[in-house]
Design an enzyme around this catalytic site. Structure first.
Site, PDB file in Angstrom:
ATOM      1  N   GLU A 132     -37.242   4.850  -2.569  1.00  0.00           N
ATOM      2  CA  GLU A 132     -38.204   5.368  -1.583  1.00  0.00           C
ATOM      3  C   GLU A 132     -39.566   4.684  -1.726  1.00  0.00           C
ATOM      4  O   GLU A 132     -40.241   4.419  -0.724  1.00  0.00           O
ATOM      5  CB  GLU A 132     -38.327   6.886  -1.715  1.00  0.00           C
ATOM      6  CG  GLU A 132     -37.030   7.661  -1.551  1.00  0.00           C
ATOM      7  CD  GLU A 132     -36.276   7.333  -0.268  1.00  0.00           C
ATOM      8  OE1 GLU A 132     -36.925   6.921   0.725  1.00  0.00           O
ATOM      9  OE2 GLU A 132     -35.037   7.467  -0.252  1.00  0.00           O
ATOM     10  N   GLU A 189     -32.863  -0.918   4.000  1.00  0.00           N
ATOM     11  CA  GLU A 189     -32.190  -0.151   2.951  1.00  0.00           C
ATOM     12  C   GLU A 189     -31.750  -1.061   1.808  1.00  0.00           C
ATOM     13  O   GLU A 189     -31.794  -0.662   0.639  1.00  0.00           O
ATOM     14  CB  GLU A 189     -30.981   0.584   3.538  1.00  0.00           C
ATOM     15  CG  GLU A 189     -31.322   1.633   4.585  1.00  0.00           C
ATOM     16  CD  GLU A 189     -32.181   2.761   4.045  1.00  0.00           C
ATOM     17  OE1 GLU A 189     -32.110   3.034   2.830  1.00  0.00           O
ATOM     18  OE2 GLU A 189     -32.916   3.375   4.840  1.00  0.00           O
ATOM     19  N   ASP A 202     -32.771  -0.667  -1.988  1.00  0.00           N
ATOM     20  CA  ASP A 202     -31.775  -0.524  -3.061  1.00  0.00           C
ATOM     21  C   ASP A 202     -32.064  -1.492  -4.204  1.00  0.00           C
ATOM     22  O   ASP A 202     -31.998  -1.121  -5.386  1.00  0.00           O
ATOM     23  CB  ASP A 202     -30.369  -0.788  -2.522  1.00  0.00           C
ATOM     24  CG  ASP A 202     -29.797   0.398  -1.759  1.00  0.00           C
ATOM     25  OD1 ASP A 202     -30.332   1.501  -1.894  1.00  0.00           O
ATOM     26  OD2 ASP A 202     -28.803   0.204  -1.033  1.00  0.00           O
TER      27      ASP A 202
END
Length: 743
Positions: free
Chosen positions: A577, A640, A644
């Site tokens: 995040e 994303e 990651d």
């Protein structure tokens, strides 16, 4: 002061260890004595093994999931998840299941208990409405009696469905604008042709703004653009026809007329912008005064329409006020195309979309029609248990989580119920410390970057420093007076499920309209009261880190297990995040969430080159499904994927720094892996999942995340630390010579 002396008896049993403990009190300076039978290796392993209940439980979970026959350097996903993949069966009512989904299932069971328990003294009034909403959803007997009639009544109130009305339907008075106004008055969703939304102003996120966006489709654009012969599009058309026949249309008329509605929606898909063009926030920021925007769509009074669908604005919108056209090209295209579409086709389409939205409130016949369609998309073959459907609906966890995020929804009420019952303060304290440590590590990584100039680096530091964490829940949701005040005027006391739903949606619409002209307090509990969800988020408009209570549990986090397990799991999520603030989309915004280019040009170009490495890497990953090979959509998953990769790196480094300060932790019993190896195993465990073929295709085509397998293989193979911890030779699958790194 007294201390405990442990006499540890160790013996070797079938390659494992059997231990017993005897506690003796001794004076200060007592000696830790050992009575030993067995070899020296057994002694050393026993001394380095954690035997607390939390460690034993964690070890058992790892043993259930890993496949020791797989070489970790060949395929770490199949190693870390192999046994889970072999032994796990997907329930008939699900399209996939895995570590994450199983935790969500447990979460739903907790919600069920909350919604089915008796009220307590002095609880907020809204709790009664929450329980009644859930109860009305469960009342299948009432739905069987009223469901079909309720749908037909709604159709009638919206002007009738041409395929049901036949020649009695009057097209001369129909406009899609009037339809939207009627639907909005009922509490129904609108904006099937052009959507108007109240959202934050991208250039000043402390204020709200009216946005014009392209509509969501009934079936994802990725399917629709393939045309009428596509398998999923055919299933969608059959779904349309079956529901029309259920409501009284003849099959022949339904097929004939709804074919035109399908072609209309396919055209909407074709003139809509693809997802990859919606990632550039600058391109989606086109402020102009309403009367200027009106010129893009001649004959459509924007000011009047906006005020009609937002009748509760404190002051009506004026034609000289500024709104944002996210997609001017779509507006131009629909303005040119719509006059060529007969009113009957438009009406058939709009009523169809309304009916589709309301299948949840239909009887068992409707549920089976819906299941037949869903089966083609995801492979599910059984309707979910009613209690599970209802628990998710009430908590806003069904579908795309739209209701979870809506201000004015039941999110804060359900969050209050959940937090009071299930979230200990001790968990928040541990998570708080982890966020601090991982944020600090990201700042250290920033300082080490050679490709980022000092000016940009300084601004990046400011952004990290201003990231506001929201962990567990906002304390205000435990204040009954505040909760009562927030939900004043909302009562869901009907026996009818649909009526309760429409009361709720009407309340949400009014709430958002009344907030339109007020400044946004991004730290307010009112927008951070959601505790009851197994998810984590980065608030792009707030530059905030959101970790609700629901995710601080299970495979993600347990306070009684070693820190390497928590840093590998929730720690990598925290890092994920944080990194979202610096992915291809988050990087477009400054420390306050405003759309500002804070990058020096050369550094921005280097960032894009590093992001391209990630795009190329994931674009080369393929999935073979029944002989058809699919490449991953590495453009739309890049955000994303960047998160990651950054998340696992930050969590690992933060953990290493922590143990240099606190000392090495003990390993888990029954496992021959070091704490650092267990860090990687714990992180991979989040992504152990099995999915049906249809669902996997759906994920590849429409999800912003890569399939779970590649959320392990991609990031782990890019980390030099991983290869070192697992002794993977250079050139092996998990230690490629070329590695990608953005952060």
């Amino acid at each position: 002061m007294k201390s405990l002396v442990f006499l540890l008896l160790v013996s070797t049993v079938s390659g494992g260890y059997r231990s017993s403990y005897r506690k003796e009190r001794a004076r200060d300076g007592g000696v830790f004595k050992f009575l030993v039978s067995g070899n020296e290796t057994a002694i050393k392993q026993a001394l380095s093994t954690c035997l607390t209940p939390g460690c034993v439980k964690a070890a058992a979970t790892v043993l259930e999931m890993i496949d020791m026959k797989v070489d970790p350097c060949d395929n770490f996903y199949d190693f870390a998840c192999g046994n889970f993949l072999k032994e796990t069966t997907i329930p008939d009512h699900k399209s996939e299941t895995g570590s994450f989904q199983m935790l969500a299932d447990k979460h739903n069971e907790r919600l069920r208990k909350l919604f089915e328990t008796s009220p307590s003294a002095n609880e907020p009034k809204i709790f009664e409405s929450v329980r009644n909403y859930y109860k009305s959803c469960l009342d299948q007997d009432n739905i069987e009696v009223t469901g079909r009639k309720a749908l037909l009544d709604m159709v009638g109130q919206l002007g009738g469905w041409p395929i049901l009305e036949g020649n009695n339907w009057e097209d001369k008075t129909f406009t899609w604008q009037d339809f939207d106004v009627k639907a909005n008055q009922k509490g129904l969703d609108t904006g099937r042709i052009i959507k108007f939304e109240i959202l934050a102003n991208s250039e000043n996120v402390n204020m709200r703004m009216m946005h014009v966006v392209q509509p969501n489709l009934g079936l994802s654009r990725e399917y629709m653009i393939n045309g009428v012969n596509n398998k999923e599009v055919k299933a969608y058309f059959r779904y349309m026809v079956d529901l029309a026949v259920y409501l009284g249309a003849t099959k022949e008329i339904a097929e004939e007329e709804l074919k035109e509605s399908l072609l209309f929606e396919i055209k909407l898909a074709e003139i809509s912008l693809p997802r990859e063009l919606l990632r550039n926030a600058t391109a989606l920021t086109n402020p102009m005064i309403v009367k200027e925007a009106n010129k893009l769509f001649p004959g459509f009074n924007w000011t009047e329409h906006i005020n009609n669908i937002f009748p509760d604005l404190e002051a009506p919108l004026q034609s000289n006020e500024v709104i944002n056209l996210k997609v001017p090209l779509y507006v131009k295209r629909i303005a040119e195309y719509l006059p060529t579409v007969p009113a009957r086709v438009q009406a058939n389409y709009l009523i169809w979309r309304t009916i589709k939205d309301l299948v949840l409130f239909g009887d068992k016949t409707v549920q089976q029609i819906d299941l037949k369609y869903i089966n083609i998309l995801t492979g599910e073959s059984l309707v979910s248990p009613r209690w599970e459907i209802c628990a998710k609906v009430v908590a806003g966890l069904n579908g795309n989580l739209e209701f979870y995020f809506k201000e004015g929804s039941l999110t804060n009420a359900v969050g209050a119920m959940f937090a009071k019952e299930y979230f200990p303060e001790s968990s928040k304290l541990v998570a708080d410390e982890m966020v601090i440590n991982i944020k600090r590590e990201f700042k250290i990584i920033l300082d080490e970057l050679e490709w980022m100039d000092d000016i940009t680096k300084k601004k990046a530091h400011v952004k990290v420093d201003k990231m506001t964490p929201h962990i567990g829940y906002a304390k205000e949701i435990l204040d009954n007076n505040l909760v009562n005040e927030f939900y004043q005027g909302l009562e869901l006391n009907s026996l009818d499920f649909l009526r309760n739903y429409l009361n709720l949606t009407s309340f949400i619409k009014k709430y958002n309209s009344k907030e339109f002209r007020k400044p946004i307090n991004h730290k307010s509990w009112k927008i951070h009261g959601g505790a009851a969800i197994v998810e984590a988020f980065y608030g792009v408009h707030q530059n905030s880190l959101i970790f609700p209570a629901g995710i601080l549990y299970g495979v993600f986090f347990q306070s009684d297990r070693p820190k390497y397990m928590n840093y590998g799991a929730i720690g990598s999520v925290i890092g994920h995040e944080i990194t979202h603030g610096f992915d291809d989309q988050g990087s477009q915004r400054d420390e306050d969430g405003n759309l500002v280019n804070w990058w020096e040009p050369e550094t921005k170009q280097k960032f894009l080159e590093k992001a391209q490495c990630i795009i190329d890497q994931y674009g080369n990953y393929t999935v073979d499904i029944n002989g058809t090979v699919y490449n991953l959509d590495s453009i739309n998953t890049q955000g994303e994927n960047i998160a990651d990769n950054g998340g696992i790196k930050e969590a690992y480094r933060a953990y290493k720094r922590l143990i240099r300060k606190e000392g090495e932790e003990l390993s888990l019993p029954g496992l021959q892996y070091t704490p650092r190896q267990l860090f990687w195993i714990s992180s991979a465990a989040l992504y152990c999942k099995v999915a049906r073929d249809n669902q996997m295709i759906n994920t590849i085509l429409t999800d912003y995340h890569a399939p779970y397998r590649f959320r392990v293989l991609g990031p782990f193979s890019n980390q030099k630390e991983f290869s070192k911890d697992w002794n993977c030779p250079l050139g092996s699958a998990m230690n490629p010579e070329k590695k990608c790194s953005v952060w």
